[in-house]
Write an enzyme that holds these catalytic residues in place. Structure first.
Site, PDB file in Angstrom:
ATOM      1  N   LYS A  96      -9.694  37.551   7.531  1.00  0.00           N
ATOM      2  CA  LYS A  96      -9.524  36.798   8.788  1.00  0.00           C
ATOM      3  C   LYS A  96     -10.252  35.458   8.718  1.00  0.00           C
ATOM      4  CE  LYS A  96      -8.979  40.666  12.026  1.00  0.00           C
ATOM      5  NZ  LYS A  96      -9.640  41.455  13.076  1.00  0.00           N
ATOM      6  N   GLY A  97     -11.464  35.447   8.129  1.00  0.00           N
ATOM      7  CA  GLY A  97     -12.297  34.237   8.094  1.00  0.00           C
ATOM      8  C   GLY A  97     -13.524  34.436   8.956  1.00  0.00           C
TER       9      GLY A  97
ATOM     10  N   HIS B 202     -11.625  45.362   8.061  1.00  0.00           N
ATOM     11  CA  HIS B 202     -12.070  46.665   8.584  1.00  0.00           C
ATOM     12  C   HIS B 202     -11.312  46.981   9.861  1.00  0.00           C
ATOM     13  CE1 HIS B 202     -15.333  44.195   6.908  1.00  0.00           C
ATOM     14  NE2 HIS B 202     -15.542  45.241   6.161  1.00  0.00           N
TER      15      HIS B 202
ATOM     16  N   ARG C 206     -28.088  33.177   8.313  1.00  0.00           N
ATOM     17  CA  ARG C 206     -26.962  32.247   8.411  1.00  0.00           C
ATOM     18  C   ARG C 206     -25.705  32.954   8.905  1.00  0.00           C
ATOM     19  NH1 ARG C 206     -26.398  30.359   3.338  1.00  0.00           N
ATOM     20  NH2 ARG C 206     -28.388  29.319   3.478  1.00  0.00           N
TER      21      ARG C 206
ATOM     22  N   LYS D 282     -19.304  31.891  -4.585  1.00  0.00           N
ATOM     23  CA  LYS D 282     -19.091  30.860  -3.562  1.00  0.00           C
ATOM     24  C   LYS D 282     -19.159  29.483  -4.230  1.00  0.00           C
ATOM     25  CE  LYS D 282     -20.348  33.246   0.580  1.00  0.00           C
ATOM     26  NZ  LYS D 282     -20.180  34.546  -0.084  1.00  0.00           N
TER      27      LYS D 282
ATOM     28  N   ASP E 180     -14.759  32.937  -3.395  1.00  0.00           N
ATOM     29  CA  ASP E 180     -14.835  33.147  -1.942  1.00  0.00           C
ATOM     30  C   ASP E 180     -14.430  31.849  -1.249  1.00  0.00           C
ATOM     31  OD1 ASP E 180     -15.787  35.717  -2.165  1.00  0.00           O
ATOM     32  OD2 ASP E 180     -17.859  35.232  -1.688  1.00  0.00           O
ATOM     33  N   MET E 181     -13.975  31.963  -0.012  1.00  0.00           N
ATOM     34  CA  MET E 181     -13.629  30.745   0.728  1.00  0.00           C
ATOM     35  C   MET E 181     -14.711  30.483   1.775  1.00  0.00           C
ATOM     36  SD  MET E 181     -11.685  28.190   0.958  1.00  0.00           S
ATOM     37  CE  MET E 181     -10.195  28.533   0.037  1.00  0.00           C
TER      38      MET E 181
ATOM     39  N   ARG F 294      -7.346  37.228  -2.157  1.00  0.00           N
ATOM     40  CA  ARG F 294      -7.955  38.115  -1.153  1.00  0.00           C
ATOM     41  C   ARG F 294      -7.588  37.492   0.180  1.00  0.00           C
ATOM     42  NH1 ARG F 294     -13.981  37.724  -1.200  1.00  0.00           N
ATOM     43  NH2 ARG F 294     -13.894  39.237  -2.880  1.00  0.00           N
TER      44      ARG F 294
HETATM   45  P1  FDA Z   1     -12.925  42.544  12.937  1.00  0.00           P
HETATM   46  O1  FDA Z   1     -13.988  41.494  12.893  1.00  0.00           O
HETATM   47  O2  FDA Z   1     -12.053  42.617  14.128  1.00  0.00           O
HETATM   48  O3  FDA Z   1     -13.603  43.920  12.657  1.00  0.00           O
HETATM   49  C1  FDA Z   1     -12.881  45.130  12.782  1.00  0.00           C
HETATM   50  C2  FDA Z   1     -13.906  46.216  13.027  1.00  0.00           C
HETATM   51  O4  FDA Z   1     -14.733  46.355  11.865  1.00  0.00           O
HETATM   52  C3  FDA Z   1     -14.866  45.878  14.161  1.00  0.00           C
HETATM   53  O5  FDA Z   1     -14.391  46.311  15.390  1.00  0.00           O
HETATM   54  C4  FDA Z   1     -16.130  46.592  13.733  1.00  0.00           C
HETATM   55  O6  FDA Z   1     -16.038  47.937  14.110  1.00  0.00           O
HETATM   56  C5  FDA Z   1     -16.079  46.522  12.241  1.00  0.00           C
HETATM   57  N1  FDA Z   1     -16.893  45.433  11.675  1.00  0.00           N
HETATM   58  C6  FDA Z   1     -16.435  44.246  11.209  1.00  0.00           C
HETATM   59  N2  FDA Z   1     -17.452  43.505  10.700  1.00  0.00           N
HETATM   60  C7  FDA Z   1     -18.582  44.246  10.865  1.00  0.00           C
HETATM   61  C8  FDA Z   1     -19.970  44.069  10.551  1.00  0.00           C
HETATM   62  N3  FDA Z   1     -20.417  42.968   9.938  1.00  0.00           N
HETATM   63  N4  FDA Z   1     -20.843  45.068  10.857  1.00  0.00           N
HETATM   64  C9  FDA Z   1     -20.419  46.206  11.444  1.00  0.00           C
HETATM   65  N5  FDA Z   1     -19.125  46.432  11.756  1.00  0.00           N
HETATM   66  C10 FDA Z   1     -18.217  45.485  11.483  1.00  0.00           C
HETATM   67  N6  FDA Z   1     -14.638  35.593   5.132  1.00  0.00           N
HETATM   68  C11 FDA Z   1     -14.545  34.311   4.711  1.00  0.00           C
HETATM   69  O7  FDA Z   1     -14.459  33.404   5.543  1.00  0.00           O
HETATM   70  N7  FDA Z   1     -14.561  34.011   3.372  1.00  0.00           N
HETATM   71  C12 FDA Z   1     -14.623  34.972   2.409  1.00  0.00           C
HETATM   72  O8  FDA Z   1     -14.610  34.664   1.220  1.00  0.00           O
HETATM   73  C13 FDA Z   1     -14.712  36.336   2.839  1.00  0.00           C
HETATM   74  N8  FDA Z   1     -14.783  37.349   1.942  1.00  0.00           N
HETATM   75  C14 FDA Z   1     -14.686  38.664   2.399  1.00  0.00           C
HETATM   76  C15 FDA Z   1     -14.615  39.709   1.477  1.00  0.00           C
HETATM   77  C16 FDA Z   1     -14.389  40.997   1.915  1.00  0.00           C
HETATM   78  C17 FDA Z   1     -14.262  42.103   0.908  1.00  0.00           C
HETATM   79  C18 FDA Z   1     -14.283  41.268   3.314  1.00  0.00           C
HETATM   80  C19 FDA Z   1     -14.009  42.645   3.817  1.00  0.00           C
HETATM   81  C20 FDA Z   1     -14.422  40.268   4.214  1.00  0.00           C
HETATM   82  C21 FDA Z   1     -14.638  38.951   3.773  1.00  0.00           C
HETATM   83  N9  FDA Z   1     -14.778  37.900   4.675  1.00  0.00           N
HETATM   84  C22 FDA Z   1     -14.720  36.617   4.226  1.00  0.00           C
HETATM   85  C23 FDA Z   1     -15.062  38.195   6.102  1.00  0.00           C
HETATM   86  C24 FDA Z   1     -13.806  38.261   6.940  1.00  0.00           C
HETATM   87  O9  FDA Z   1     -13.259  36.989   7.052  1.00  0.00           O
HETATM   88  C25 FDA Z   1     -14.092  38.799   8.353  1.00  0.00           C
HETATM   89  O10 FDA Z   1     -15.014  37.986   8.996  1.00  0.00           O
HETATM   90  C26 FDA Z   1     -14.631  40.210   8.391  1.00  0.00           C
HETATM   91  O11 FDA Z   1     -13.974  41.017   7.445  1.00  0.00           O
HETATM   92  C27 FDA Z   1     -14.410  40.827   9.774  1.00  0.00           C
HETATM   93  O12 FDA Z   1     -13.029  40.851  10.079  1.00  0.00           O
HETATM   94  P2  FDA Z   1     -12.163  42.199  10.170  1.00  0.00           P
HETATM   95  O13 FDA Z   1     -10.820  41.903   9.576  1.00  0.00           O
HETATM   96  O14 FDA Z   1     -12.900  43.310   9.538  1.00  0.00           O
HETATM   97  O15 FDA Z   1     -11.904  42.395  11.692  1.00  0.00           O
END
Ligand code: FDA
Length: 300
Positions: free
Chosen positions: A179-180, A219, A280, A92, A126-127, A176
């Protein structure tokens, strides 16, 4: 779950004893020590899943803290090489002083990139939240003039991201796409679930067509399936993308993606700053609190 309910959970979580927070956040965090991150990553590797290790911490206020964080990252790269772990490093930028002194931060990142290059590894910026978006891209551009083993994260919820990617494609960036996770104002970010998904796929389409390497970080089954369709439609070779997920989240989907033969990488955070990080995260995104509540109490 309603946002009011999520906010209520966040309030309750903050009143919980540290040991309780540790209990429910443990599945998302490898542990406090580097050896924990190495062990968790090796375990994932056994199932042909790669890792990206993150030393927990962000937004330092002194250069000493930034240097300390950099030294931790150098140790991670050393350990990954020594123990032959299939893992790269996520960092980060504010942890290395981006909010204090941009030139100083660049030097910290360059040192990490140099070490990564020596051990044939890769680092991902990371963003963070929107005050750092432009600064992070500037950092990336400057660092990539010297090292090409650096990539960046872009966030599909930001209105600006498609144009950013058009711009970054000119220097051939490794991405990468996620969504954010931060709470951003509606003036700069999409808020609706489907409009974020639509923008995610529009950006992914651009990246794949342009031949960029993409870490498809989600996910969300809808996005995973749509990404697979795009990959098939454009006949994207396997060395041009990977799926990415967070440690402890939706492991069934993780294992399914791996079993189908796709490359998948898991984000493995570790470190002594786990408590601040967990709290946080909950404050920034009450949705996560909802997930945790559901995980603990089995609410569907
Ligand atoms: P969504 O939030 O809709 O989740 C889809 C499904 O996954 C949910 O219905 C739930 O079942 C499950 N799920 C998701 N999160 C969960 C949790 N914490 N606990 C349990 N179940 C959960 N963001 C950012 O702003 N800067 C960054 O650098 C990164 N880096 C990053 C790295 C990697 C490898 C991942 C996978 C994600 C990130 N993120 C991130 C976070 C990303 O922006 C986002 O907030 C999460 O991945 C959740 O979004 P989904 O696309 O999974 O969809």
């Amino acid at each position: 779950m309603s946002s009011f309910f999520n906010r209520l959970i966040v309030g309750v979580v903050q009143l919980m004893p540290k040991a309780t927070v540790r209990y429910f956040s443990s599945r998302y965090i490898a542990g406090e020590r580097l050896s924990d991150a190495v062990d968790v990553s090796k375990e994932l590797n056994k199932n042909r899943i790669c890792a990206t290790i993150d030393v927990l911490g962000e937004a330092v206020t002194t250069k000493e803290e930034a240097v300390q964080a950099k030294n931790e990252c150098l140790k991670v790269l050393e350990a990954v090489s020594k123990f032959r772990v299939d893992a790269n490093l996520s960092i980060k930028p504010t942890q290395f002083g981006l909010s204090i002194d941009e030139e100083f931060c660049l030097q910290q990142v360059l040192e990490i990139a140099e070490k990564a290059a020596k051990v044939n590894n890769f680092i991902r910026l990371d963003m963070e939240d929107s005050p750092y978006t432009t600064k992070t891209f500037e950092l990336l551009k400057k660092a990539r003039k010297q090292y090409d083993n650096i990539g960046v994260v872009v966030q599909a919820y930001l209105h600006r991201t498609y144009d950013d990617v058009v711009e970054l494609n000119k220097i051939g960036t490794n991405y990468r796409l996620c969504k954010g996770i931060y709470v951003e104002p509606a003036s700069i970010a999409y808020k609706g679930k489907q409009e974020i998904r639509d923008n995610y796929l529009k950006i992914l389409d651009l990246m794949l067509k342009n031949g960029n390497y993409v870490g498809i970080a989600t996910h969300d089954l809808y996005l995973v399936n749509a990404a697979k369709e795009l990959i098939a439609r454009y006949e994207i070779p396997k060395n041009k993308f990977e799926f990415q997920m967070l440690l402890g989240v939706n492991e069934d989907l993780r294992d399914k993606i791996a079993a189908e033969g796709y490359k998948i990488r898991i984000y493995v955070p570790f470190g002594e700053h786990w408590y601040k990080y967990s709290i946080r995260r909950l404050q920034e995104n009450p949705e996560v609190a909802g997930h945790i509540f559901k995980n603990i109490f089995g609410v569907r």
